[in-house]
Scaffold this active site. Structure first.
Site, PDB file in Angstrom:
ATOM      1  N   THR B 158      33.217  54.127 -31.151  1.00  0.00           N
ATOM      2  CA  THR B 158      34.139  54.930 -31.978  1.00  0.00           C
ATOM      3  C   THR B 158      35.415  55.153 -31.154  1.00  0.00           C
ATOM      4  O   THR B 158      36.289  54.291 -31.164  1.00  0.00           O
ATOM      5  CB  THR B 158      33.521  56.265 -32.438  1.00  0.00           C
ATOM      6  OG1 THR B 158      33.049  56.980 -31.301  1.00  0.00           O
ATOM      7  CG2 THR B 158      32.378  56.030 -33.419  1.00  0.00           C
ATOM      8  N   LYS B 184      27.273  54.008 -26.379  1.00  0.00           N
ATOM      9  CA  LYS B 184      28.615  54.398 -26.788  1.00  0.00           C
ATOM     10  C   LYS B 184      28.779  55.907 -26.544  1.00  0.00           C
ATOM     11  O   LYS B 184      27.817  56.658 -26.622  1.00  0.00           O
ATOM     12  CB  LYS B 184      28.882  54.038 -28.254  1.00  0.00           C
ATOM     13  CG  LYS B 184      27.992  54.724 -29.229  1.00  0.00           C
ATOM     14  CD  LYS B 184      28.663  55.360 -30.422  1.00  0.00           C
ATOM     15  CE  LYS B 184      30.081  55.737 -30.208  1.00  0.00           C
ATOM     16  NZ  LYS B 184      30.257  57.210 -30.365  1.00  0.00           N
ATOM     17  N   THR B 195      24.700  61.061 -24.607  1.00  0.00           N
ATOM     18  CA  THR B 195      25.494  60.070 -25.317  1.00  0.00           C
ATOM     19  C   THR B 195      25.166  60.150 -26.784  1.00  0.00           C
ATOM     20  O   THR B 195      24.115  60.636 -27.173  1.00  0.00           O
ATOM     21  CB  THR B 195      25.230  58.643 -24.844  1.00  0.00           C
ATOM     22  OG1 THR B 195      26.225  57.804 -25.434  1.00  0.00           O
ATOM     23  CG2 THR B 195      23.867  58.137 -25.285  1.00  0.00           C
ATOM     24  N   GLU B 285      36.578  61.077 -23.501  1.00  0.00           N
ATOM     25  CA  GLU B 285      37.856  61.027 -24.209  1.00  0.00           C
ATOM     26  C   GLU B 285      38.996  61.555 -23.333  1.00  0.00           C
ATOM     27  O   GLU B 285      38.971  62.681 -22.873  1.00  0.00           O
ATOM     28  CB  GLU B 285      37.757  61.813 -25.517  1.00  0.00           C
ATOM     29  CG  GLU B 285      36.900  61.057 -26.530  1.00  0.00           C
ATOM     30  CD  GLU B 285      36.591  61.857 -27.778  1.00  0.00           C
ATOM     31  OE1 GLU B 285      36.307  61.235 -28.813  1.00  0.00           O
ATOM     32  OE2 GLU B 285      36.637  63.094 -27.724  1.00  0.00           O
ATOM     33  N   ASN B 408      41.409  64.360 -30.048  1.00  0.00           N
ATOM     34  CA  ASN B 408      40.582  65.187 -30.912  1.00  0.00           C
ATOM     35  C   ASN B 408      41.368  66.046 -31.883  1.00  0.00           C
ATOM     36  O   ASN B 408      40.797  66.653 -32.785  1.00  0.00           O
ATOM     37  CB  ASN B 408      39.645  66.046 -30.067  1.00  0.00           C
ATOM     38  CG  ASN B 408      38.555  65.187 -29.487  1.00  0.00           C
ATOM     39  OD1 ASN B 408      37.776  64.599 -30.225  1.00  0.00           O
ATOM     40  ND2 ASN B 408      38.538  65.064 -28.176  1.00  0.00           N
ATOM     41  N   SER B 413      42.920  62.143 -38.842  1.00  0.00           N
ATOM     42  CA  SER B 413      44.129  61.819 -39.607  1.00  0.00           C
ATOM     43  C   SER B 413      44.675  60.444 -39.256  1.00  0.00           C
ATOM     44  O   SER B 413      44.080  59.699 -38.518  1.00  0.00           O
ATOM     45  CB  SER B 413      45.170  62.907 -39.393  1.00  0.00           C
ATOM     46  OG  SER B 413      45.055  63.496 -38.125  1.00  0.00           O
TER      47      SER B 413
END
Lengths: 413, 413
Positions: B158, B184, B195, B285, B408, B413
């Site tokens: 993702t 992932k 995870t 991230e 995040n 969007s």
């Protein structure tokens, strides 16, 4: 450090009245900051009662340990607060520093060292040179005036973008009594306590034990229900001082917190705590949104609190709000990770009154455009209904923005 | 969504060997993403044992509930994974969607629905249209081949910036067996599990109960010792499949996890879990630093884990590391808030081997320039010595950057 005032700052700053028996003075001691005040001295008349609640950190700062010990006496004559250095994790030097500060203050005010209360806020782990207070505190004790609470609130700021004050005047018996409060945030804020420093002053004649009981009960749904980043400071300190001066114009002396004559006072006192703690949330580092999280239908209030805090401390929920994204899936995630009783298929969630999820799935009437529009507001209310019981609670937080990272990524440099 | 590969990505991607009894295929089902694969089908030979561990969220996704139920059979013939939609908090629709996906997959593979395992990752709360798998899974079952594990790892990404694979070949008895794994991340990652999705394949002949025991024990210091943001996903799934094909060339059939012949296998298996979970931390991230936190001298290992996680999840510690600031005062804060036994005055802290704090105060030899220089490294090791007991633990995390907030704040969007 942030330079512009938070967009969530209260539009109106109240006029702060004088509290009989309290005198204030501030100075630039040059502890860390340049060209701003960084020391506050509050001098209280003889007979002032004191109460306090502190961080639950297992590694509290030297001033927190000092105050805890001195609280047993129940009496205060002065409060010394400095910003810029928290005197936390400074070992023996830290203890020596608090002792020296208290000694200097006691001499300046003319009281016993055990009547001196101390609070420090700022960087952790750097020795605080208490000799900087020498001379300064003596001068402040001489010039202290009934005073300027806003100036006092400014002197204790660190990354705060606005000073935080609140006031209330209320009847105690037939006499008018006043309560003034100030607080500073703005990061490393989570229960229990939720602010690093807050001080309440009143002229009401309330005995130490009663004042302590009021404070302990009052923080539960105010300061302890606010989180900025889930990080609990080593220095969190909330002290309340009651000079008793209002007894001179007829206020009854109160010895028990359960005294029915206290009813209006308790309400006002708790409102001050609520007001100040909300201001702390409004000034969370980098905050652009004030977020109120209400959890209802939980098994108990404690369970509702835990779930509300799980939502309030979730980086993913907070960044979604920063991005004005009604990402209620992340709210579900935060409910799920709290570890409290929850039934996915009974869960309902709303953002600013718009129900987005119902009975464990997206609300059939869900309209993304409508919800997205609502997320543009500066204040976001998230309500979660668990459908399990009657437990309910509410906490305040703010969004997590790039500015938070910027402020905290170079706080020391 | 992040487009550039994390600077912490492994420099070397291993060649992934074939696992006898496993065939893979990927496709673009257009569930959410455009122009990339988003469905993985793994087809396993008859007799394949399966084991799994899942999120501890009280609000798990529909696929997690499905897998938990089917795990009782201990046998697997196929795994279907989609990215882009987590099928979490989708109520009855979600359950219907998993059932339909399993039905389509069972037909495509020619097996019972109870031998189908499912995992979904992506947005929470949006219905997953399982009819999109119709046709796709049939085609994948026909074209599945022994193997491109890297392509499979890509299909399940993702916000990951790189695919995560690991492999090991080891002796079981006198036969060579192979273990392949993929995972992932990259946000909403905290124990337990760390995870969102990870899959392990081996040709070793290991019975379901033994495989389950290996997995449960293996995750404790690997996947469960990694946190990105303290947020626990609704979808975390780690499945292990053992085809048993190596029995054909002499590998002994293993029915108990304690079988001494498993020793080398267990070691390699755990290394795969450690490798993959570290890759998850490396791809947190917005991560720019890999952070290893070791806590020693705690009362117990569990206490050390709790303190290490408190440090690893502290936004203030993580932002300081992002800012290359050796702000060890925040480490003290995080130790203090963990609620575990800690004595401030016995605490020592080091960053990348440089001791900055000792016995509750700044190390006398502290050299800010030296420490600041060390903080520029892409990998930061924080070591905390509590001086209380023999409890020790280690967790992995990453820094908290503006990019995390950006990723995040507009994920949807």
């Amino acid at each position: 450090m942030s330079s512009s005032v938070s967009p969530l700052a209260p539009k109106h700053v109240p006029e702060m009245p004088v509290i009989a028996g309290v005198r204030l003075a501030t100075a630039e001691a040059g502890i860390r900051y340049k060209n701003r005040t960084d020391v506050l001295l509050a001098v209280m008349d003889k007979g002032t009662a004191v109460a306090g609640v502190f961080t639950k950190s297992k590694c509290p700062s030297a001033p927190v340990e000092w105050c805890r010990a001195k609280l047993k006496g129940g009496k205060a004559r002065a409060l010394v607060v400095n910003s810029g250095n928290a005197n936390a994790f400074t070992g023996k030097t830290g203890r020596a520093s608090t002792a020296l500060t208290a000694k200097i203050a006691a001499k300046a005010v003319g009281c016993s060292e055990s009547e001196i209360f101390l609070a420090s806020t700022g960087v952790i782990g750097e020795p605080l040179d208490a000799t900087k207070f020498d001379g300064v505190l003596g001068r402040l004790a001489e010039t202290a005036e009934p005073g300027d609470y806003l100036a006092a609130a400014k002197a204790i700021m660190t990354t705060d973008t606005f000073p935080k004050v609140a006031t209330a005047t209320v009847k105690l018996g037939k006499a008018k009594v006043t309560i003034n409060g100030m607080a500073k945030g703005a990061g490393m804020i989570a229960p229990d306590m939720a602010t690093m420093l807050s001080f309440i002053f009143t002229d009401a004649p309330i005995a130490p034990a009663a004042l302590q009981a009021l404070l302990k009960s009052g923080v539960e749904d105010t300061f302890n229900a606010v989180t900025i980043d889930g990080d609990t400071s080593t220095s969190d300190t909330l002290l309340a001082f009651a000079t008793g001066a209002a007894a001179e114009h007829g206020a009854p002396k109160i010895s028990r917190a359960s005294d029915p004559r206290l009813k209006a006072f308790v309400k006002a006192f708790n409102q001050i705590l609520a007001n100040l703690s909300e201001q702390v949330a409004r000034d969370g580092e980098g905050a652009r949104k004030l977020v109120e999280i209400t959890v209802e239908g939980a098994k108990t209030k404690a369970s509702a609190r835990k779930i509300a805090m799980s939502i309030a401390n979730s980086p993913l929920v907070k960044t979604a709000i920063a991005g004005e994204d009604a990402n209620w899936g992340r709210v579900v995630m935060a409910v799920g990770k709290a570890g409290e009783p929850a039934d996915r298929d009974k869960l309902s969630i709303s953002f600013n009154g718009i129900r987005v999820a119902k009975s464990g799935a997206r609300d059939p009437s869900y309209d993304e455009a409508q919800v997205s529009d609502a997320m543009k507001a500066p204040e976001i209310a998230i309500k979660v209904s668990l459908g399990l019981g009657r437990g309910r609670d509410r906490v305040l937080t703010c969004d997590l923005t790039k500015e938070y990272v910027a402020i905290n990524g170079d706080y020391r440099s």
